[in-house]
Scaffold this motif. Structure first.
Motif, PDB file in Angstrom:
ATOM      1  N   GLY A   1     -57.813  -0.551 -10.397  1.00 41.66           N
ATOM      2  CA  GLY A   1     -56.135  -0.004  -9.168  1.00 41.66           C
ATOM      3  C   GLY A   1     -54.794   0.596 -10.133  1.00 41.66           C
ATOM      4  N   LEU A   2     -55.151   0.429 -11.571  1.00 44.67           N
ATOM      5  CA  LEU A   2     -53.868   1.313 -12.737  1.00 44.67           C
ATOM      6  C   LEU A   2     -53.755   2.588 -12.471  1.00 44.67           C
ATOM      7  N   ARG A   3     -55.234   3.051 -12.177  1.00 49.18           N
ATOM      8  CA  ARG A   3     -55.208   4.787 -12.085  1.00 49.18           C
ATOM      9  C   ARG A   3     -55.072   4.912 -10.765  1.00 49.18           C
ATOM     10  N   LYS A   4     -54.510   4.099  -9.867  1.00 51.31           N
ATOM     11  CA  LYS A   4     -53.647   4.804  -8.865  1.00 51.31           C
ATOM     12  C   LYS A   4     -52.092   4.510  -8.554  1.00 51.31           C
ATOM     13  N   ILE A   5     -52.088   3.585  -9.083  1.00 56.81           N
ATOM     14  CA  ILE A   5     -50.579   3.434  -9.932  1.00 56.81           C
ATOM     15  C   ILE A   5     -49.983   4.762 -10.664  1.00 56.81           C
ATOM     16  N   TYR A   6     -50.810   4.613 -11.953  1.00 59.97           N
ATOM     17  CA  TYR A   6     -50.828   6.047 -12.277  1.00 59.97           C
ATOM     18  C   TYR A   6     -49.945   7.406 -11.468  1.00 59.97           C
TER      19      TYR A   6
ATOM     20  N   HIS B   1     -36.044   7.074  -3.091  1.00 62.09           N
ATOM     21  CA  HIS B   1     -35.974   7.028  -3.870  1.00 62.09           C
ATOM     22  C   HIS B   1     -35.630   5.364  -3.907  1.00 62.09           C
ATOM     23  N   GLU B   2     -35.746   4.688  -3.447  1.00 60.95           N
ATOM     24  CA  GLU B   2     -35.231   2.939  -3.536  1.00 60.95           C
ATOM     25  C   GLU B   2     -36.465   2.827  -2.391  1.00 60.95           C
ATOM     26  N   MET B   3     -37.068   3.413  -1.692  1.00 55.19           N
ATOM     27  CA  MET B   3     -37.558   2.638  -0.794  1.00 55.19           C
ATOM     28  C   MET B   3     -39.098   3.396  -1.459  1.00 55.19           C
TER      29      MET B   3
ATOM     30  N   PHE C   1     -43.209   0.909  -4.765  1.00 52.53           N
ATOM     31  CA  PHE C   1     -44.631   0.867  -5.812  1.00 52.53           C
ATOM     32  C   PHE C   1     -44.506  -0.472  -6.395  1.00 52.53           C
ATOM     33  N   LYS C   2     -42.981  -1.316  -6.126  1.00 50.67           N
ATOM     34  CA  LYS C   2     -43.333  -2.329  -7.323  1.00 50.67           C
ATOM     35  C   LYS C   2     -43.982  -3.722  -5.989  1.00 50.67           C
ATOM     36  N   ASP C   3     -44.142  -3.455  -4.725  1.00 49.61           N
ATOM     37  CA  ASP C   3     -45.418  -4.274  -4.011  1.00 49.61           C
ATOM     38  C   ASP C   3     -46.537  -3.823  -3.939  1.00 49.61           C
ATOM     39  N   GLU C   4     -46.756  -2.587  -4.748  1.00 49.31           N
ATOM     40  CA  GLU C   4     -48.051  -1.627  -4.607  1.00 49.31           C
ATOM     41  C   GLU C   4     -48.514  -2.844  -5.795  1.00 49.31           C
ATOM     42  N   VAL C   5     -47.511  -3.138  -7.530  1.00 48.70           N
ATOM     43  CA  VAL C   5     -47.815  -3.150  -8.664  1.00 48.70           C
ATOM     44  C   VAL C   5     -48.310  -4.632  -8.413  1.00 48.70           C
ATOM     45  N   ILE C   6     -47.491  -5.485  -7.269  1.00 47.31           N
ATOM     46  CA  ILE C   6     -47.516  -7.085  -6.924  1.00 47.31           C
ATOM     47  C   ILE C   6     -49.160  -6.731  -6.801  1.00 47.31           C
ATOM     48  N   ASN C   7     -49.515  -6.227  -5.810  1.00 50.20           N
ATOM     49  CA  ASN C   7     -50.724  -6.857  -5.543  1.00 50.20           C
ATOM     50  C   ASN C   7     -51.653  -6.496  -6.150  1.00 50.20           C
ATOM     51  N   LEU C   8     -52.073  -5.468  -7.416  1.00 55.17           N
ATOM     52  CA  LEU C   8     -52.599  -5.060  -7.563  1.00 55.17           C
ATOM     53  C   LEU C   8     -52.350  -6.200  -8.908  1.00 55.17           C
ATOM     54  N   GLU C   9     -51.578  -6.283  -9.284  1.00 52.31           N
ATOM     55  CA  GLU C   9     -51.753  -7.460 -10.702  1.00 52.31           C
ATOM     56  C   GLU C   9     -51.866  -9.021 -10.455  1.00 52.31           C
ATOM     57  N   SER C  10     -52.053  -9.333  -8.763  1.00 47.71           N
ATOM     58  CA  SER C  10     -52.636 -10.211  -8.392  1.00 47.71           C
ATOM     59  C   SER C  10     -53.679 -10.242  -8.073  1.00 47.71           C
TER      60      SER C  10
END
Length: 305
Positions: free
Chosen positions: A63-68, A107-109, A114-123
């Motif tokens: 999932g890290l590539r998708k985040i990048y 930008h905040e949205m 982005f943060k939610d996706e990061v949290i899901n990917l970290e999980s």
């Protein structure tokens, strides 16, 4: 399809926090974890296809590539928006403030998304690491079981070799015994006897007969007539009967022995296969003859009177 050199591959691995070691990359290639092909030019070394590269990155950092990619797209959008702002005519201060607020909200949205996706990917990464740990533990158990099975197989193989050697030795001994065994003559084959049968018969013929055994058997045979004799007379008669069939060595006399292992009666022409019956017959006839002699003596005495 695009291909990358090992230096380029290492650059991607550093970017995705996988490794900074060139030796580790080479080791993964040698062990087949990272697919690579050797270039036609030795100086170029190995080449890794784009598909194999990003497939390996996804395995190591799911999932890290998708985040990048999302992050890079967002940066591009911000840059394009900034260029657009710099090139378009200046708006009023109020309009600029509203546009800035609108851009900040967007930008905040995006950041929150982005943060939610990061949290899901970290999980997901945490779950994958846990599964990986469980798989490693299972792998260790399987390796231990395999090691134990290998030891058992080695032990069984050693036992098998030992049994084979013992079986071979037994076969050789059996062969030697067969070779050393006495062969049967034609006459023995007809009668169903072998040479060792004759040896056993001779062993039976040579059986001994002691005086004590003879006396013990005699007292049982004449138990109904034993009151007719005193102990001394009975002992003398049993000794006389014993001397009829036995020699000085406490063996049955040779003339009373038959080759087939039976005994010849000294009184009648009848063989006895068992020594016990032979002894009983001798004692019965001895005391029977004794009664006949006694009656004959008495009759002569009466006639003389």
């Amino acid at each position: 399809m695009k291909e990358y050199s090992l230096d380029e591959v290492l650059g991607f691995f550093e970017e995705y926090y996988i490794t900074q070691s060139q030796q580790m990359v080479s080791r993964w290639i040698r062990h087949g974890k990272l697919n690579a092909t050797r270039s036609d030019y030795r100086k170029d070394g190995y080449r890794v296809s784009e598909e194999d590269l990003f497939e390996f990155i996804e395995e190591q950092r799911p999932g890290l590539r998708k985040i990048y990619d999302i992050y890079k797209d967002h940066i591009k959008q911000l840059r394009s928006q900034r260029i657009e702002q710099e090139t378009r005519p200046q708006l009023s201060e109020a309009t600029q403030v509203n546009e800035i607020k609108s851009e900040e909200e967007i930008h905040e949205m995006e950041i929150n998304q982005f943060k939610d996706e990061v949290i899901n990917l970290e999980s997901k990464i945490t779950d994958l690491e846990y599964d990986k740990q469980l798989n490693n533990e299972k792998m260790l158990e399987i390796l231990e079981q395999n090691s134990s099975l290998e030891e058992e197989v080695n032990t069984l193989t050693e036992d098998k070799n030992t049994y084979i050697q013992l079986n071979k030795k037994l076969n050789e001994e059996n062969k030697q015994l067969k070779d050393a065994a006495p062969t049967m003559t034609k006459s023995d084959e007809k009668n169903g006897k072998s040479k060792n049968t004759t040896d056993r018969a001779r062993a039976k013929i040579n059986s001994t007969l002691t005086l004590d055994e003879f006396k013990k058997a005699g007292k049982k045979v004449i138990s109904t007539q034993i009151d007719k004799f005193s102990e001394k007379e009975l002992d003398e008669h049993l000794i006389n009967a014993y001397n009829i069939v036995s020699d000085e060595s406490s063996n049955i006399k040779k003339e009373l022995l038959i080759k087939d292992g039976s005994f010849k009666s000294p009184y009648i022409d009848k063989p006895y296969k068992q020594q016990k019956r032979f002894v009983t017959h001798v004692i019965e006839h001895y005391f029977k003859n004794l009664d006949v002699k006694k009656e004959s003596t008495e009759e002569k005495a009466v006639a003389n009177e």
